[in-house]
Design a protein around this motif. Sequence first.
Motif, PDB file in Angstrom:
ATOM      1  N   LYS A  94       0.709  -1.277   0.068  1.00 15.15           N
ATOM      2  CA  LYS A  94       0.027   0.097   0.039  1.00 15.15           C
ATOM      3  C   LYS A  94       0.920   1.243   0.055  1.00 15.15           C
ATOM      4  O   LYS A  94       2.043   1.404   0.649  1.00 15.15           O
ATOM      5  N   ASN A 100      -3.172   3.502  -2.657  1.00 10.67           N
ATOM      6  CA  ASN A 100      -3.142   2.859  -3.895  1.00 10.67           C
ATOM      7  C   ASN A 100      -2.201   1.488  -3.550  1.00 10.67           C
ATOM      8  O   ASN A 100      -1.405   1.526  -3.030  1.00 10.67           O
ATOM      9  N   ASP A 156       0.071  -1.565  -4.877  1.00 12.30           N
ATOM     10  CA  ASP A 156       1.151  -1.774  -5.951  1.00 12.30           C
ATOM     11  C   ASP A 156       0.724  -2.905  -6.762  1.00 12.30           C
ATOM     12  O   ASP A 156       0.436  -3.914  -6.195  1.00 12.30           O
ATOM     13  N   ARG A 157       0.453  -2.511  -8.099  1.00 11.23           N
ATOM     14  CA  ARG A 157       0.078  -3.573  -9.081  1.00 11.23           C
ATOM     15  C   ARG A 157       1.240  -4.404  -9.773  1.00 11.23           C
ATOM     16  O   ARG A 157       0.798  -4.951 -10.852  1.00 11.23           O
ATOM     17  N   SER A 216      -4.108  11.284  -0.409  1.00 12.99           N
ATOM     18  CA  SER A 216      -5.015  10.614  -1.180  1.00 12.99           C
ATOM     19  C   SER A 216      -5.414   9.390  -0.856  1.00 12.99           C
ATOM     20  O   SER A 216      -5.094   9.060   0.234  1.00 12.99           O
ATOM     21  N   ARG A 217      -6.033   8.780  -1.912  1.00 13.50           N
ATOM     22  CA  ARG A 217      -6.713   7.550  -1.572  1.00 13.50           C
ATOM     23  C   ARG A 217      -5.413   6.422  -1.535  1.00 13.50           C
ATOM     24  O   ARG A 217      -4.411   6.670  -1.920  1.00 13.50           O
TER      25      ARG A 217
END
Length: 128
Positions: free
Chosen positions: A40, A61, A63-64, A58-59
């Motif tokens: 994250k 994210n 890690d993709r 922010s929101r």
Amino acid sequence: MSDFSNALNVSASGLRAQATRLQHVSENIANADTPGYRRKSISFEAVRNGDEGAVKTSRVNLDRSDLPSVFDPAHPLADDNGYYQGSNVDLIIEIADAREAQRSYEANLKMFDQVRQMSSGLMDLLRK
């Protein structure tokens, strides 16, 4: 006095943002060995219609990047070939992020304290 309160608000927003960042870093470190866990991260954005210089997070994210395949035929999540998906958390990156967030937190805390001392000094001068 509004300049002092604006400076305190900016500093406090930085403290909140870095605390949130440290929370996510600690979650990443805690889940480094959790199969399928994705790292994250958060970024900061300027607060609109508020104090100039204030930030908010922010929101979250995820890690993709690809999850590593770990060979362990005895693991309960292993497939027929003995592999399961590990976590994409890199502890070196997390430790570096934690140090950066800690230093930024300390800098915001020093700024907050400095503004508080200046405000107190101004009040002392006005009383005389």
